[in-house]
Design a protein around this motif. Structure first.
Motif, PDB file in Angstrom:
ATOM      1  N   ALA A 106      40.941  49.557  40.995  1.00 28.19           N
ATOM      2  CA  ALA A 106      40.629  49.012  42.320  1.00 28.19           C
ATOM      3  C   ALA A 106      40.728  47.490  42.275  1.00 28.19           C
ATOM      4  CB  ALA A 106      39.236  49.448  42.755  1.00 28.19           C
ATOM      5  N   ARG A 107      41.939  46.987  42.474  1.00 26.42           N
ATOM      6  CA  ARG A 107      42.162  45.542  42.521  1.00 26.42           C
ATOM      7  C   ARG A 107      42.651  45.203  43.905  1.00 26.42           C
ATOM      8  NH1 ARG A 107      44.502  42.859  37.257  1.00 26.42           N
ATOM      9  NH2 ARG A 107      44.170  41.161  38.683  1.00 26.42           N
ATOM     10  N   SER A 108      42.285  44.033  44.340  1.00 29.27           N
ATOM     11  CA  SER A 108      42.732  43.634  45.674  1.00 29.27           C
ATOM     12  C   SER A 108      44.226  43.307  45.630  1.00 29.27           C
ATOM     13  CB  SER A 108      41.938  42.416  46.140  1.00 29.27           C
ATOM     14  OG  SER A 108      42.285  41.293  45.369  1.00 29.27           O
ATOM     15  N   SER A 109      44.867  43.418  46.771  1.00 30.51           N
ATOM     16  CA  SER A 109      46.298  43.148  46.829  1.00 30.51           C
ATOM     17  C   SER A 109      46.587  41.671  46.567  1.00 30.51           C
ATOM     18  CB  SER A 109      46.868  43.585  48.172  1.00 30.51           C
ATOM     19  OG  SER A 109      46.268  42.843  49.217  1.00 30.51           O
ATOM     20  N   GLY A 110      45.661  40.810  46.942  1.00 29.81           N
ATOM     21  CA  GLY A 110      45.844  39.391  46.669  1.00 29.81           C
ATOM     22  C   GLY A 110      45.836  39.092  45.181  1.00 29.81           C
TER      23      GLY A 110
END
Length: 126
Positions: free
Chosen positions: A9-13
């Motif tokens: 779960a990593r942000s797209s940024g």
């Protein structure tokens, strides 16, 4: 020692930043795509060999054309099989090189963390 797994779960940024700064390498998936594309080219070569052998056999009536077409077919398919093995070895070499690079990066980060812990234990004046 197994490398630490990053959370999925990593942000797209953050993912975009990793790609821009080369912190995350996309070479592995790209090599897989290139591998399958290369296998497609080798399959086209194999189909062309079969077509050439059939065309050679149908060119003239008689046993002579069959005797010429059969070795062409066998040699062409052996060359195609050799090309598949060489292509696989070539792609595995590149995957291994990039995995070594990722392992070295993980070792460097662990070493930097160990040095930070050691310097904080000794104190700022030591």
């Amino acid at each position: 020692m197994a490398p630490a797994r990053k959370s999925k779960a990593r942000s797209s940024g953050a993912l975009f930043w990793d790609l821009l700064t080369f912190d995350r390498l996309v070479t592995g998936p790209v090599i897989h795509l290139i591998y399958w594309a290369g296998l497609g080219v080798v399959a086209l070569f194999a189909f062309s060999v079969v077509g050439a052998a059939v065309g050679l056999a149908l060119k003239e009536q008689g046993v002579a054309s069959l005797l010429l077409a059969f070795p062409v077919l066998i040699a062409g398919l052996l060359v195609a099989a050799g090309m598949v093995l060489l292509w696989r070895a070539f792609c595995e070499f590149y995957v291994a090189v990039f995995r070594i690079s990722e392992d070295l990066r993980a070792l460097r980060q662990a070493n930097d963390a160990d040095h930070a812990v050691a310097s904080s234990v000794r104190g700022p004046g030591a």
